[in-house]
Every structure is written in structure tokens, then in C-alpha cells.
Design a protein around this motif. Structure first.
Motif, short mmCIF file in Angstrom:
data_model
loop_
_atom_site.label_atom_id
_atom_site.label_comp_id
_atom_site.label_asym_id
_atom_site.label_seq_id
_atom_site.Cartn_x
_atom_site.Cartn_y
_atom_site.Cartn_z
N ARG A 53 1.34 7.85 -3.49
CA ARG A 53 1.35 7.17 -3.94
C ARG A 53 2.84 6.69 -5.16
NH1 ARG A 53 -3.03 8.99 -8.20
NH2 ARG A 53 -2.53 7.26 -9.54
N THR A 54 3.27 7.66 -4.71
CA THR A 54 5.11 7.96 -5.34
C THR A 54 5.43 7.31 -4.17
OG1 THR A 54 5.60 9.99 -5.47
CG2 THR A 54 4.32 9.44 -7.25
N GLY B 53 -6.97 4.19 -7.30
CA GLY B 53 -6.59 4.57 -8.97
C GLY B 53 -5.01 4.07 -9.32
N PHE B 54 -4.52 3.44 -8.11
CA PHE B 54 -3.26 2.97 -8.30
C PHE B 54 -2.74 2.01 -8.42
CE2 PHE B 54 -2.82 5.07 -4.17
CZ PHE B 54 -1.57 4.57 -3.69
N THR B 55 -1.38 1.46 -8.14
CA THR B 55 -0.37 0.17 -8.00
C THR B 55 0.30 0.75 -6.61
OG1 THR B 55 -0.95 -1.09 -9.73
CG2 THR B 55 0.45 -1.60 -8.15
N PRO B 56 0.31 0.09 -5.70
CA PRO B 56 0.90 0.61 -4.81
C PRO B 56 2.73 -0.10 -5.33
CG PRO B 56 0.13 -0.83 -3.43
CD PRO B 56 -0.53 -0.51 -4.96
N ARG B 57 4.18 0.55 -4.28
CA ARG B 57 5.28 -0.10 -4.35
C ARG B 57 5.83 -0.94 -3.56
NH1 ARG B 57 7.65 4.28 -7.25
NH2 ARG B 57 8.36 5.15 -5.22
N TRP C 249 6.05 1.46 0.48
CA TRP C 249 5.18 0.94 1.17
C TRP C 249 6.03 0.27 1.89
CZ3 TRP C 249 0.64 2.77 1.80
CH2 TRP C 249 -0.56 4.18 0.66
N ALA D 59 -5.15 1.33 -2.54
CA ALA D 59 -4.49 1.61 -3.27
C ALA D 59 -4.81 1.82 -4.84
CB ALA D 59 -3.05 1.01 -3.23
N SER D 60 -6.15 1.06 -5.21
CA SER D 60 -6.68 0.89 -6.80
C SER D 60 -7.70 1.07 -6.55
CB SER D 60 -6.69 -1.19 -6.09
OG SER D 60 -7.81 -1.19 -7.76
N ARG E 130 -3.04 -2.80 -1.72
CA ARG E 130 -3.54 -2.78 -2.33
C ARG E 130 -5.06 -2.45 -3.09
NH1 ARG E 130 1.01 -4.92 -5.52
NH2 ARG E 130 3.20 -5.85 -4.58
N ALA F 118 -3.86 8.37 -2.05
CA ALA F 118 -3.45 8.64 -3.48
C ALA F 118 -2.76 10.63 -3.25
CB ALA F 118 -4.27 10.07 -4.29
#
Length: 307
Positions: A193-194, A218-222, A197, A214-215, A211, A190
Motif C-alpha cells: 500500500r505504501t 482499503g487504500f488508494t494506490p499511488r 504503482w 486497492a479499494s 485501483r 495491502a
């Protein structure tokens, strides 16, 4: 052409009568006669002819007998060569990922050159999907592969899999990153998250792990960068290009901090994989046994070898 019929022909040449051949091989005179008749039809020429109350070989029969002696000797040599417990010799083709080859296979190959000089090991560096493809197409005899507990490989009933070792992995981040040591995996993810990756360029397992976690966080990795070399992954992290998975215990450069991942853990699992029906082949038996013993000497969850 069946070798058992050739053996009957050789025995007839040696013993001179159908009855003697039948007694020698434990069958009936009628069976010997029938099998030699089948062999003659297969060859398209007479192999025996009457000789009073006995039979004798025709010139073609004598010539085939000469070939049969050579053929049967070659078959016996092959049987002994391939039998379980035979001295390993020949060429064993191994496809595997770099760290397994470097840390575990190459030391074994060095030892084999002295103890088993007739055995040759051919090595090809490949990621798991590539190595398993070579195994399936019979271009490799042994595959060294890996997966992760959070991204398990699909089972394949056509192959036999031996677990060699497991190793924990963590997240490589820039050294100045402010992350508490006690943070669990979801907290660690977390906090980044910004960030961009970094994932493997030739295997999708670590991206699946990233992934998944990250899920859960609570987020979708870039996912933006790919690298096959773990050294290059560290270089990318140092250059500020992102964060990525690295093996716990592997040396890191000063600019990279390795954060352990717990709750859930990320564990890489390494395997030796061979096709069913091949495991009794002496070279394969020897090398897989040596790999299993070598890796069993390491403590469970030992650090992964350097890339």
C-alpha cells in the motif's frame, strides 16, 4: 446504372429480340422494354431503334454493350472473389497488441505466405482502444484486443467479438519482498500500500484493476509510473520504482518476484474483433478461424505470451 439493365442490353445484342431476352431471363417482354427504356434515359441517348417488327441496337447501344460486357465480367469476378468459400486474397489489415501479434498472428502470417500467396496481411501494433478506433473508422479489418475480468470492456453492438484465450496475471514485486505464498490478492495488495504503482501508458485497463483491488484492500494506490513494455515494467521494479501487474508464466528477471493473485483472481481475456457484416469475407474468415484454432490448442488460462 443497374447491372441488371446492362445484362438485358447484352442479351438483346446476343439474341436479337425482346421476346428472346424475356424468355432467357425469365421475365416479360414488356419488362425488358421498360428496363431498356430506363437505361436509355439514364445514358441520355437512344440505345435501340426499330428494325421492321424487331429492334436493333443503335451505335450508342452497341458501344454501351461493349462496356457492359466488361462491367458485368468485373462484377462477376468481384462476386466470386468475395463469396464465402472463395480462395482468400487481397489485403487484410490487422491492428492488435504486441504479445498477441508476436505469439499468435505472426506464425499464422508465415504459414499463409506459403498456403495463400494471394493474401497479404498488414500488421499495426496498437493497444485495444487504438485498435478499436481503427476498426470503427474502417482503417482496420480485424482488431486483437484484451480486457480483464475486473475491468471488462464496454460492449459494442457494432462489432462481433471472439474470445481467443484467457491468462492469469499476478503482481510483480522486488524479489526480496516478504510475502507469504498463500496470501490472497487483497493481502498482497495491502502489503504494498505504501509503494508506488506502475501502469500501462497506453491503456487504462490494468490501472482500473489495480485501483479496484486497492479499494477492496482499503487504500488508494499511488500510481506514479507508466510503461507500455512489460520488459520495462520489470526494469522499473528492479530499479525500485514500484510494483505492477505482470502475466503469470512469463519469464521474469531474478530481481523480480511474481506473486499470484487469488480471491479475486486477475484474468486477462484476449479477443478477435471485427465489424458485423464483414465476417463472411474469406480473408477475415480464414485468419480469425486460424487464430481461434491456434489459441484453442492451448490449455485454459495458459500463461500469457512474453511481452
Amino acid at each position: 446504372m443497374e447491372t441488371r439493365r446492362l445484362r438485358l442490353l447484352v442479351e438483346l445484342s446476343r439474341l436479337g429480340s425482346m421476346r428472346a431476352v424475356a424468355d432467357a431471363v425469365g421475365t416479360t417482354t414488356s419488362t425488358v422494354s421498360q428496363q431498356l427504356a430506363v437505361l436509355a434515359r439514364e445514358m441520355g441517348t437512344a440505345l435501340i431503334e426499330p428494325d421492321g417488327r424487331r429492334v436493333r441496337l443503335t451505335p450508342a447501344g452497341r458501344r454501351l454493350t461493349e462496356h457492359a460486357v466488361t462491367i458485368l465480367a468485373a462484377v462477376e469476378t468481384a462476386r466470386l472473389d468475395l463469396a464465402p468459400g472463395a480462395e482468400p486474397n487481397g489485403t487484410l489489415r490487422v491492428a492488435g497488441f504486441a504479445s498477441a501479434v508476436r505469439a499468435h498472428l505472426l506464425p499464422i502470417v508465415t504459414d499463409l505466405s506459403a498456403g495463400h500467396p494471394r493474401l497479404r496481411v498488414l500488421v499495426r501494433e496498437h493497444e485495444p482502444a487504438e485498435a478499436l478506433h481503427l476498426l470503427a473508422t474502417d482503417e482496420a479489418d480485424l482488431a486483437l484486443t484484451y480486457d480483464y475480468n475486473l475491468a471488462p470492456a464496454d460492449p459494442d453492438p457494432a462489432v462481433h467479438t471472439i474470445t481467443l484465450w484467457t491468462a492469469p496475471w499476478g503482481l510483480g514485486v522486488p524479489a526480496p519482498a516478504d510475502v507469504p505464498e498463500a496470501a490472497d490478492a487483497l493481502e498482497v495488495f495491502a502489503r504494498f500500500r505504501t509503494h508506488d504503482w506502475i501502469v500501462n501508458s497506453r491503456n487504462t485497463a490494468d490501472e482500473r484493476v489495480i485501483r479496484t483491488l486497492a479499494s477492496m484492500a482499503g487504500f488508494t494506490p499511488r500510481v506514479t509510473h507508466q510503461a507500455d513494455s512489460l520488459d520495462l515494467v520489470q526494469g522499473m521494479i528492479t530499479a525500485g520504482l514500484g510494483v505492477g501487474l505482470l502475466p503469470v508464466g512469463a519469464p521474469t528477471v531474478p530481481e523480480v518476484r511474481l506473486l499470484p493473485l487469488t480471491g479475486p483472481r486477475v484474468v486477462m481475456r484476449a479477443y478477435a474483433v471485427a465489424r458485423h457484416g464483414r465476417l463472411a469475407w474469406p480473408p477475415l474468415t480464414l485468419v480469425t478461424g486460424l487464430l481461434a484454432r491456434r489459441t484453442a490448442d492451448a490449455a485454459p488460462d495458459a500463461p500469457a505470451p512474453p511481452p
